[in-house]
Design a protein around this motif. Structure first.
Motif, short mmCIF file in Angstrom:
data_model
loop_
_atom_site.label_atom_id
_atom_site.label_comp_id
_atom_site.label_asym_id
_atom_site.label_seq_id
_atom_site.Cartn_x
_atom_site.Cartn_y
_atom_site.Cartn_z
N GLY A 154 -62.84 19.19 -2.09
CA GLY A 154 -61.65 19.11 -2.85
C GLY A 154 -61.54 17.81 -3.26
N ASP A 155 -61.05 17.74 -4.61
CA ASP A 155 -60.53 16.30 -5.33
C ASP A 155 -59.16 15.81 -4.51
OD1 ASP A 155 -59.53 14.42 -6.67
OD2 ASP A 155 -59.96 15.29 -8.64
N PRO A 156 -59.13 14.84 -3.84
CA PRO A 156 -58.11 14.48 -3.06
C PRO A 156 -56.94 14.18 -3.79
CG PRO A 156 -59.80 12.56 -2.76
CD PRO A 156 -60.63 13.89 -3.61
N ALA A 157 -57.24 13.77 -5.08
CA ALA A 157 -56.17 13.37 -6.04
C ALA A 157 -55.50 14.20 -6.94
CB ALA A 157 -56.61 12.00 -6.90
N MET A 158 -55.88 15.30 -6.77
CA MET A 158 -55.84 16.57 -7.67
C MET A 158 -54.20 17.07 -7.32
SD MET A 158 -57.76 20.18 -7.73
CE MET A 158 -57.64 21.39 -8.90
N PRO A 159 -53.42 17.25 -8.58
CA PRO A 159 -51.85 17.49 -8.20
C PRO A 159 -51.88 18.88 -7.47
CG PRO A 159 -52.32 16.82 -10.52
CD PRO A 159 -53.69 17.03 -9.80
N ASP A 160 -50.88 19.16 -6.73
CA ASP A 160 -50.66 20.39 -6.13
C ASP A 160 -50.70 21.78 -6.88
OD1 ASP A 160 -50.79 19.20 -3.62
OD2 ASP A 160 -48.77 19.31 -3.26
N PHE A 161 -50.05 21.49 -8.20
CA PHE A 161 -50.03 22.51 -9.39
C PHE A 161 -51.22 22.89 -9.74
CE2 PHE A 161 -49.64 19.17 -12.22
CZ PHE A 161 -50.67 19.45 -13.39
N HIS A 194 -67.79 14.72 -8.54
CA HIS A 194 -68.31 14.10 -7.28
C HIS A 194 -68.94 15.29 -6.44
CE1 HIS A 194 -67.54 10.21 -8.24
NE2 HIS A 194 -66.08 10.37 -8.57
N TRP A 195 -68.73 16.57 -6.58
CA TRP A 195 -69.28 17.59 -6.02
C TRP A 195 -70.83 17.56 -5.82
CZ3 TRP A 195 -67.69 22.50 -3.84
CH2 TRP A 195 -68.53 23.43 -3.59
N TRP A 196 -71.34 17.09 -6.77
CA TRP A 196 -72.90 16.90 -6.98
C TRP A 196 -73.69 15.33 -6.54
CZ3 TRP A 196 -75.37 21.26 -7.80
CH2 TRP A 196 -74.30 22.26 -8.45
N ASP A 197 -72.69 14.57 -6.00
CA ASP A 197 -73.09 13.03 -5.62
C ASP A 197 -74.20 13.35 -4.58
OD1 ASP A 197 -71.00 12.20 -7.30
OD2 ASP A 197 -69.78 11.41 -5.80
N GLY A 198 -74.42 14.15 -3.64
CA GLY A 198 -75.22 14.11 -2.59
C GLY A 198 -76.68 14.67 -3.23
N VAL A 199 -76.74 15.07 -4.55
CA VAL A 199 -77.90 15.94 -4.65
C VAL A 199 -78.40 15.60 -6.29
CG1 VAL A 199 -77.50 17.53 -2.93
CG2 VAL A 199 -76.88 18.13 -5.22
N ARG A 200 -77.56 15.17 -6.83
CA ARG A 200 -77.76 15.05 -8.42
C ARG A 200 -78.89 14.21 -8.57
NH1 ARG A 200 -73.00 13.75 -12.72
NH2 ARG A 200 -74.02 13.83 -14.47
N ASP A 202 -65.47 17.15 -15.31
CA ASP A 202 -64.24 17.30 -14.35
C ASP A 202 -63.45 18.34 -14.80
OD1 ASP A 202 -65.12 14.72 -12.93
OD2 ASP A 202 -63.80 13.66 -14.02
N TYR A 203 -63.34 19.55 -14.16
CA TYR A 203 -62.47 20.62 -14.55
C TYR A 203 -61.16 19.93 -15.00
CZ TYR A 203 -65.75 23.90 -12.55
OH TYR A 203 -66.98 24.52 -12.20
N ARG A 204 -60.68 20.54 -15.78
CA ARG A 204 -59.15 20.34 -15.92
C ARG A 204 -58.49 20.50 -14.75
NH1 ARG A 204 -56.69 23.69 -20.53
NH2 ARG A 204 -58.65 23.39 -21.81
N GLY A 205 -57.41 19.65 -14.59
CA GLY A 205 -56.79 19.18 -13.36
C GLY A 205 -57.31 18.70 -12.38
N THR A 206 -58.52 17.94 -12.71
CA THR A 206 -59.18 17.43 -11.92
C THR A 206 -59.82 15.98 -12.31
OG1 THR A 206 -61.57 17.95 -12.06
CG2 THR A 206 -60.07 19.39 -10.78
N GLY A 207 -59.98 15.00 -11.36
CA GLY A 207 -60.87 13.74 -11.96
C GLY A 207 -59.96 12.99 -13.07
#
Length: 262
Positions: free
Chosen positions: A172-179, A36-42, A55-60
């Motif tokens: 930042g991905d708001p649903a991303m775990p802290d770890f 979603h980082w790219w949503d504004g320009v994709r 989505d990077y591992r750990g995200t999305g």
């Protein structure tokens, strides 16, 4: 948008997204962010390119293993996506930590990268110009709401924030775990591509905002000086998220570079 999953070499499932028409353009997002980082320009690229993101591992929607992450590992995940889609060679546009990933991808896999765009990024290591201690302290303060405001101000100008107060897809991905957030931070901070950069064979465009304090602009000159076929595009007055706020300048510059004749 078409979606699917690729299997990384260690078995981690990496969620990918495809949209548009034409030759492939792999889009690599910043630290602790998903596609979603790219949503504004994709959409700016989709008349000329099939945009591919993941989505990077750990995200999305990707798996989130609690194991050490590295920029090299993110580059392997990017290769897994290209392999899953049967893409032999792609243009690559990486911004911020995505630019670090793109450096490793291009240096270690020259036949897979046709042209390379490195935005608001750094070579890492002792040669890089680091953000100031005042910026570090402001981002690390205990008041998380205040730290979030600081991050917004590092990404965008006050004029932009007055019209678009957020929340922003680039912070930042708001649903991303802290770890996983911590794993991303460590991976990015340990990046050092200084010795790899001269191995990049792809024609390269280095893009940076002139007012970027999150990742100081001087890093653009350092990177371009190490890559054999590199040019620079500086976006006057832009901060870290130059590609979104200064979309009317940055997008066409990237498209011109990608579509120009060798």
């Amino acid at each position: 948008m078409k979606t699917g999953f690729a299997a990384a070499p260690d078995g981690t499932r990496i969620a990918y997204q495809i949209e548009g028409e034409g030759p492939a353009l792999l889009l690599l997002a910043g630290q602790a962010n998903n596609h979603h980082w790219w949503d504004g320009v994709r959409e700016d690229f989709q008349a000329d390119r099939t945009t591919v993101s993941f989505d990077y591992r750990g995200t999305g929607e990707s798996d989130k293993p609690d194991v050490p992450y590295s920029i090299d590992l993110f580059a392997q995940d990017a290769l897994a996506v290209l392999d899953a889609l049967g893409i032999e060679s792609a243009d690559v546009y990486g911004t911020s930590m995505g630019g670090r990933t793109a450096q490793v991808l291009a240096a270690k896999n020259p036949r897979r990268v046709r042209r390379l765009v490195l935005g608001c990024t750094s070579p890492g290591g002792p040669q890089a110009i680091e953000r100031g201690n005042d910026v570090r302290r402001a981002l690390a303060q205990a008041d998380r709401a205040a730290a979030a405001r600081v991050l917004d101000e590092l990404m965008y100008t006050p004029e932009w924030l007055a019209v678009y107060p957020g929340p922003h897809q680039t912070t930042g991905d708001p649903a991303m775990p802290d770890f996983a957030r911590g794993r991303h931070l460590v991976a990015s901070s340990r990046h050092d591509a200084w010795d790899l950069l001269p191995r990049i064979e792809a024609e390269t465009l280095v893009v940076h905002g002139t007012e970027d304090r999150f990742n100081p602009t001087e890093n653009a000159q350092l990177i371009a000086g190490r890559i054999p076929r590199a040019g620079i595009e500086l976006i006057e007055g832009a901060r870290h998220a130059y590609f979104e706020e200064f979309r009317a300048l940055a997008g066409p510059a990237v498209i011109r570079f990608l579509t120009s004749q060798p």
